[in-house]
Design a protein around this motif. Structure first.
Motif, PDB file in Angstrom:
ATOM      1  N   LYS A  16      27.025  32.713  45.806  1.00 46.73           N
ATOM      2  CA  LYS A  16      27.911  32.969  46.752  1.00 46.73           C
ATOM      3  C   LYS A  16      29.180  33.395  46.001  1.00 46.73           C
ATOM      4  O   LYS A  16      29.434  32.952  44.848  1.00 46.73           O
ATOM      5  N   CYS A  17      30.094  34.256  46.669  1.00 49.65           N
ATOM      6  CA  CYS A  17      31.107  34.754  46.256  1.00 49.65           C
ATOM      7  C   CYS A  17      32.189  33.669  46.144  1.00 49.65           C
ATOM      8  O   CYS A  17      32.400  32.886  47.046  1.00 49.65           O
ATOM      9  N   LYS A  18      33.111  33.378  45.260  1.00 49.02           N
ATOM     10  CA  LYS A  18      34.243  32.524  45.070  1.00 49.02           C
ATOM     11  C   LYS A  18      35.291  32.465  45.975  1.00 49.02           C
ATOM     12  O   LYS A  18      35.901  31.841  46.418  1.00 49.02           O
ATOM     13  N   GLY A  19      35.503  33.881  46.355  1.00 47.38           N
ATOM     14  CA  GLY A  19      36.580  34.256  47.169  1.00 47.38           C
ATOM     15  C   GLY A  19      36.363  34.078  48.466  1.00 47.38           C
ATOM     16  O   GLY A  19      36.773  33.342  49.210  1.00 47.38           O
ATOM     17  N   CYS A  20      35.019  34.919  48.987  1.00 42.10           N
ATOM     18  CA  CYS A  20      34.931  34.977  50.309  1.00 42.10           C
ATOM     19  C   CYS A  20      33.629  34.146  50.706  1.00 42.10           C
ATOM     20  O   CYS A  20      33.412  34.157  52.070  1.00 42.10           O
ATOM     21  N   LYS A  21      33.070  33.681  49.733  1.00 44.45           N
ATOM     22  CA  LYS A  21      31.829  32.888  50.135  1.00 44.45           C
ATOM     23  C   LYS A  21      30.873  33.533  50.702  1.00 44.45           C
ATOM     24  O   LYS A  21      29.614  32.736  51.536  1.00 44.45           O
ATOM     25  N   TYR A  59      33.642  44.401  41.462  1.00 44.48           N
ATOM     26  CA  TYR A  59      34.256  43.651  42.294  1.00 44.48           C
ATOM     27  C   TYR A  59      33.292  43.222  43.259  1.00 44.48           C
ATOM     28  O   TYR A  59      32.151  43.523  43.265  1.00 44.48           O
ATOM     29  N   CYS A  60      33.767  42.121  44.156  1.00 40.56           N
ATOM     30  CA  CYS A  60      32.856  41.614  45.318  1.00 40.56           C
ATOM     31  C   CYS A  60      32.651  42.813  46.482  1.00 40.56           C
ATOM     32  O   CYS A  60      33.660  43.334  46.814  1.00 40.56           O
ATOM     33  N   PRO A  61      31.508  43.235  46.709  1.00 40.25           N
ATOM     34  CA  PRO A  61      31.475  44.123  47.801  1.00 40.25           C
ATOM     35  C   PRO A  61      31.904  43.891  48.966  1.00 40.25           C
ATOM     36  O   PRO A  61      32.203  44.654  49.729  1.00 40.25           O
ATOM     37  N   SER A  62      31.874  42.656  49.313  1.00 44.95           N
ATOM     38  CA  SER A  62      32.459  42.363  50.586  1.00 44.95           C
ATOM     39  C   SER A  62      33.845  42.152  50.685  1.00 44.95           C
ATOM     40  O   SER A  62      34.633  42.644  51.426  1.00 44.95           O
ATOM     41  N   CYS A  63      34.674  41.260  49.816  1.00 42.23           N
ATOM     42  CA  CYS A  63      36.101  40.999  49.865  1.00 42.23           C
ATOM     43  C   CYS A  63      36.883  41.955  48.861  1.00 42.23           C
ATOM     44  O   CYS A  63      38.004  41.862  49.002  1.00 42.23           O
ATOM     45  N   LYS A  64      36.120  42.728  48.116  1.00 45.64           N
ATOM     46  CA  LYS A  64      36.751  43.645  47.224  1.00 45.64           C
ATOM     47  C   LYS A  64      37.510  43.096  46.076  1.00 45.64           C
ATOM     48  O   LYS A  64      38.198  43.912  45.503  1.00 45.64           O
TER      49      LYS A  64
HETATM   50 ZN   LIG Z   1      34.036  38.274  48.028  1.00 44.36          ZN
END
Ligand SMILES: [Zn+2]
Length: 251
Positions: A64-69, A39-44
């Protein structure tokens, strides 16, 4: 030497590197077995398969994360590339020998320690205790010349850092000491001394550069583990060449 195998080991290394990122991130947090999906450590947000392709996913998503950038740490693709390169190098320098298992195991230990030390400034006992019996077993079947070089190497590695910790304030810790002892088994007594020398050299040069660029000040704690790891790899793959070059150039 077969190019097809070199490419295979490179790809295998990138996949293992991606796994070592997860191990290095989760083992110190004690949640290695509890959460199984990445999972993405910032937006989970759980990552889908196309975000888990070693090296390429990071490049295509421009870091960059596709969800939270949020920016994805450069450590991940670095470890994937590092492992891929060293797996390919292991095969091309060692070939299909028992020693190849040592080269791949050493690369694996080093990749995981780089993640834990860069992320949390720890060298977990769990990781060291996992690799120690593997190294001893391989050195039993693929011994150094002379065979006792592994034992002397482990002792030198341990006591060298022990005395540094004893006589200096900070800089190195118990984790570095145990790591050095274990690397002594792999590299032998000459190898561990060369590793120490290269690690201190790399550490000093990069601290000087970071100070000059004002990225750190004299009080910033810089993890020493990654320098030990890189120095151990240089020693493992090119140590004899370096020692030979030194001896023939200066004596
Ligand atoms: Zn993220």
């Amino acid at each position: 030497m077969n190019n097809y195998f070199i490419i295979t080991f490179f790809i295998l290394g990138s996949v293992f590197g991606s796994f070592f990122n997860v191990v290095g991130l989760r083992v110190p947090m004690q949640n290695f077995l509890t959460s199984n999906r990445s999972y993405c450590p910032s937006c989970k947000r759980q990552l889908s398969w196309y975000e888990l392709i070693p090296i390429l996913s990071y490049a295509f998503q421009r870091g960059k994360c596709k969800g939270c950038k949020q920016h994805i740490s450069i450590i991940y693709p670095f470890i994937e590339l590092f492992t891929a390169f060293l797996f390919a190098l292991s095969y091309s320098l060692v070939g299909f020998e028992i020693e190849l298992i040592m080269a791949l195991s050493l690369t694996s230990l080093v990749a995981i320690i780089m993640v834990t030390d860069l992320k949390y400034m720890v060298i977990p006992n769990k990781i060291l205790l996992f690799f120690l019996p593997i190294f001893i077993l391989i050195r039993f079947f693929s011994p150094l010349q002379p065979w006792w070089s592994s034992i002397v190497g482990a002792l030198i590695g341990f006591f060298l850092i022990f005395f540094i910790i004893l006589f200096s304030k900070g800089g190195m810790g118990a984790g570095d000491m145990k790591l050095f002892a274990i690397l002594g088994v792999v590299l032998g007594y000459q190898g561990i001394l060369l590793t120490f020398f290269i690690a201190v050299l790399l550490g000093s040069i990069s601290s000087a550069i970071l100070l000059l660029l004002k990225q750190v000040d004299r009080k910033t704690a810089i993890p020493f583990g990654p320098y030990i790891c890189i120095a151990a790899c240089i020693t493992y793959f090119w140590g004899y060449d370096i020692i030979n070059w030194y001896v023939t150039s200066f004596f």
